[in-house]
Design a protein around this motif. Structure first.
Motif, mmCIF file in Angstrom:
data_model
loop_
_atom_site.group_PDB
_atom_site.id
_atom_site.type_symbol
_atom_site.label_atom_id
_atom_site.label_comp_id
_atom_site.label_asym_id
_atom_site.label_seq_id
_atom_site.Cartn_x
_atom_site.Cartn_y
_atom_site.Cartn_z
ATOM 1 N N THR A 148 -53.842 -5.937 76.752
ATOM 2 C CA THR A 148 -52.650 -6.486 77.207
ATOM 3 C C THR A 148 -51.222 -6.302 76.211
ATOM 4 O OG1 THR A 148 -53.696 -8.360 78.114
ATOM 5 C CG2 THR A 148 -51.147 -8.592 77.954
ATOM 6 N N ALA A 149 -51.245 -6.419 74.865
ATOM 7 C CA ALA A 149 -50.409 -5.844 74.282
ATOM 8 C C ALA A 149 -50.022 -4.414 73.974
ATOM 9 C CB ALA A 149 -50.813 -6.486 72.526
ATOM 10 N N ALA A 150 -51.035 -3.625 74.044
ATOM 11 C CA ALA A 150 -51.087 -2.048 73.753
ATOM 12 C C ALA A 150 -50.303 -1.436 74.926
ATOM 13 C CB ALA A 150 -52.329 -1.603 73.466
ATOM 14 N N ALA A 151 -50.571 -2.076 76.271
ATOM 15 C CA ALA A 151 -50.287 -1.658 77.330
ATOM 16 C C ALA A 151 -48.679 -1.461 77.633
ATOM 17 C CB ALA A 151 -50.882 -2.229 78.450
ATOM 18 N N SER A 152 -48.301 -2.682 76.641
ATOM 19 C CA SER A 152 -46.636 -2.436 76.400
ATOM 20 C C SER A 152 -45.925 -1.230 76.054
ATOM 21 C CB SER A 152 -46.289 -3.750 75.774
ATOM 22 O OG SER A 152 -46.458 -3.596 74.709
ATOM 23 N N TYR A 153 -46.817 -0.435 75.440
ATOM 24 C CA TYR A 153 -46.246 0.769 74.592
ATOM 25 C C TYR A 153 -47.078 2.116 74.955
ATOM 26 C CZ TYR A 153 -49.384 -0.050 70.688
ATOM 27 O OH TYR A 153 -50.630 -0.367 69.938
ATOM 28 N N ARG A 154 -48.395 1.788 75.067
ATOM 29 C CA ARG A 154 -49.217 2.887 75.569
ATOM 30 C C ARG A 154 -49.408 2.766 77.202
ATOM 31 N NH1 ARG A 154 -53.793 3.510 71.467
ATOM 32 N NH2 ARG A 154 -54.092 5.364 72.503
ATOM 33 N N GLY A 155 -49.355 1.923 77.975
ATOM 34 C CA GLY A 155 -49.325 2.353 79.464
ATOM 35 C C GLY A 155 -50.857 1.632 79.642
ATOM 36 N N LEU A 156 -51.153 1.693 80.975
ATOM 37 C CA LEU A 156 -52.310 1.182 81.446
ATOM 38 C C LEU A 156 -53.440 1.875 81.048
ATOM 39 C CD1 LEU A 156 -51.250 0.484 85.130
ATOM 40 C CD2 LEU A 156 -51.520 -1.174 83.552
ATOM 41 N N ALA A 157 -53.433 3.186 80.497
ATOM 42 C CA ALA A 157 -54.650 3.874 80.014
ATOM 43 C C ALA A 157 -55.263 2.946 78.903
ATOM 44 C CB ALA A 157 -54.097 5.181 79.361
ATOM 45 N N ALA A 158 -54.368 2.110 78.114
ATOM 46 C CA ALA A 158 -54.933 1.275 77.034
ATOM 47 C C ALA A 158 -55.786 0.177 77.675
ATOM 48 C CB ALA A 158 -53.853 0.520 76.464
ATOM 49 N N VAL A 159 -55.687 -0.350 78.958
ATOM 50 C CA VAL A 159 -56.369 -1.265 79.563
ATOM 51 C C VAL A 159 -57.678 -0.687 79.949
ATOM 52 C CG1 VAL A 159 -56.689 -2.774 81.370
ATOM 53 C CG2 VAL A 159 -54.455 -2.483 80.288
ATOM 54 N N ALA A 160 -57.712 0.682 80.447
ATOM 55 C CA ALA A 160 -59.068 1.242 80.775
ATOM 56 C C ALA A 160 -59.824 1.537 79.549
ATOM 57 C CB ALA A 160 -58.499 2.648 81.480
ATOM 58 N N THR A 161 -59.290 2.069 78.310
ATOM 59 C CA THR A 161 -59.893 2.289 77.203
ATOM 60 C C THR A 161 -60.638 0.937 76.857
ATOM 61 O OG1 THR A 161 -58.301 4.011 76.736
ATOM 62 C CG2 THR A 161 -59.826 2.917 74.672
ATOM 63 N N ALA A 162 -59.900 -0.099 76.705
ATOM 64 C CA ALA A 162 -60.310 -1.422 76.354
ATOM 65 C C ALA A 162 -61.613 -1.963 77.233
ATOM 66 C CB ALA A 162 -59.332 -2.617 76.019
ATOM 67 N N GLY A 163 -61.438 -1.739 78.597
ATOM 68 C CA GLY A 163 -62.407 -1.800 79.472
ATOM 69 C C GLY A 163 -63.614 -1.144 79.295
ATOM 70 N N ARG A 164 -63.370 0.147 78.720
ATOM 71 C CA ARG A 164 -64.595 0.823 78.549
ATOM 72 C C ARG A 164 -65.224 0.133 77.215
ATOM 73 N NH1 ARG A 164 -61.114 4.755 80.431
ATOM 74 N NH2 ARG A 164 -60.584 5.600 78.320
ATOM 75 N N ALA A 165 -64.747 -0.009 76.268
ATOM 76 C CA ALA A 165 -65.218 -0.433 75.192
ATOM 77 C C ALA A 165 -66.009 -1.789 75.234
ATOM 78 C CB ALA A 165 -64.137 -0.875 74.107
ATOM 79 N N ALA A 166 -65.261 -2.959 76.179
ATOM 80 C CA ALA A 166 -66.033 -4.027 76.339
ATOM 81 C C ALA A 166 -67.272 -3.881 77.323
ATOM 82 C CB ALA A 166 -65.032 -4.800 77.256
ATOM 83 N N THR A 167 -67.233 -2.877 78.082
ATOM 84 C CA THR A 167 -68.713 -2.386 79.041
ATOM 85 C C THR A 167 -69.536 -1.908 78.008
ATOM 86 O OG1 THR A 167 -67.455 -1.942 80.881
ATOM 87 C CG2 THR A 167 -69.502 -1.144 80.641
ATOM 88 N N LEU A 168 -69.361 -1.197 77.180
ATOM 89 C CA LEU A 168 -70.292 -0.732 76.043
ATOM 90 C C LEU A 168 -70.888 -2.079 75.150
ATOM 91 C CD1 LEU A 168 -68.793 2.327 74.512
ATOM 92 C CD2 LEU A 168 -70.962 2.117 76.099
ATOM 93 N N LEU A 169 -70.221 -2.896 74.803
ATOM 94 C CA LEU A 169 -70.469 -4.140 74.073
ATOM 95 C C LEU A 169 -71.368 -4.958 75.156
ATOM 96 C CD1 LEU A 169 -67.182 -5.472 72.450
ATOM 97 C CD2 LEU A 169 -69.270 -4.358 71.146
ATOM 98 N N VAL A 170 -71.063 -5.073 76.147
ATOM 99 C CA VAL A 170 -72.200 -5.856 77.265
ATOM 100 C C VAL A 170 -73.376 -5.132 77.474
ATOM 101 C CG1 VAL A 170 -72.120 -6.666 79.661
ATOM 102 C CG2 VAL A 170 -70.142 -7.030 78.452
ATOM 103 N N GLU A 171 -73.238 -3.607 77.615
ATOM 104 C CA GLU A 171 -74.624 -2.952 77.639
ATOM 105 C C GLU A 171 -75.477 -3.022 76.487
ATOM 106 O OE1 GLU A 171 -73.121 1.050 78.575
ATOM 107 O OE2 GLU A 171 -72.538 0.481 80.548
ATOM 108 N N ARG A 172 -74.569 -2.954 75.325
ATOM 109 C CA ARG A 172 -75.459 -3.341 74.097
ATOM 110 C C ARG A 172 -75.943 -4.473 73.815
ATOM 111 N NH1 ARG A 172 -72.310 -2.945 68.400
ATOM 112 N NH2 ARG A 172 -72.156 -5.229 68.756
ATOM 113 N N ALA A 173 -75.260 -5.658 74.527
ATOM 114 C CA ALA A 173 -75.920 -7.012 74.359
ATOM 115 C C ALA A 173 -77.221 -7.212 75.377
ATOM 116 C CB ALA A 173 -74.810 -8.105 74.928
ATOM 117 N N ARG A 174 -77.217 -6.317 76.407
ATOM 118 C CA ARG A 174 -78.351 -6.297 77.272
ATOM 119 C C ARG A 174 -79.574 -5.768 76.677
ATOM 120 N NH1 ARG A 174 -75.972 -4.497 83.120
ATOM 121 N NH2 ARG A 174 -75.416 -6.632 83.667
ATOM 122 N N ALA A 175 -79.448 -4.788 75.677
ATOM 123 C CA ALA A 175 -80.657 -3.892 75.271
ATOM 124 C C ALA A 175 -81.431 -4.900 73.988
ATOM 125 C CB ALA A 175 -79.931 -2.928 74.348
#
Length: 175
Positions: A148-175
């Motif tokens: 949310t903060a990074a999107a203010s200066y990096r644009g919506l790509a920051a949201v997509a990047t953070a979303g991918r990181a969160a998805t990886l954390l969830v996948e790791r939690a499943r393992a």
């Protein structure tokens, strides 16, 4: 639209675009098309109005988050930002401008952030099929807030990047 809803809508727009300290009650009354007396009758103090704006905005955002995955959570954030703009979290901006001495704002921030964390917990429960580790909840919340903060200066790509990181954390939690 009733007077309170109109006032909160107008105030949210002004606070979001111009800031909390820069938006005076006279400007709010003028923008809402009402007298200062009517404004104070419905809003109480400026701090009470700010808290009402924050709670209304928070409810509006949280209603969008009945989701089943962290990927959908970050997609919802990107959609929100496409509609509302990428100026950062209005709650944190209020806290930053006004400070922690204003109880109404601090209480609104604390209540919203607790509800948001609980929403993330529910999303993770649906995605994992089990109660998630507190650390995973906190990691997703921090990635979300950082995006949310990074999107203010990096644009919506920051949201997509953070979303991918969160998805990886969830996948790791499943393992």
């Amino acid at each position: 639209m009733n007077v309170n809803a109109k006032l909160i809508s107008v105030a949210e727009g002004l606070f979001d675009r111009q800031g909390f300290n820069a938006t005076g009650m006279d400007r709010l009354a003028q923008a809402a098309g009402m007298s200062s007396r009517t404004l104070y009758k419905h809003a109480g103090s400026k701090n009470e109005l700010i808290a009402a704006v924050l709670m209304t905005r928070g409810q509006r955002f949280l209603q969008r988050l009945e989701l089943d995955s962290v990927e959908a959570l970050f997609d919802a954030l990107a959609c929100w930002m496409s509609e509302e703009g990428t100026r950062g979290c209005l709650f944190l901006r209020a806290q930053g401008e006004i400070g922690s001495a204003v109880t109404e704002v601090t209480d609104a921030l604390t209540a919203y952030k607790a509800r948001f964390s609980e929403t993330v917990r529910r999303i993770l429960v649906r995605q994992l099929g089990a109660d998630p580790d507190e650390e995973l909840i906190e990691q997703v919340v921090i990635l979300f807030e950082g995006a949310t903060a990074a999107a203010s200066y990096r644009g919506l790509a920051a949201v997509a990047t953070a979303g991918r990181a969160a998805t990886l954390l969830v996948e790791r939690a499943r393992a």
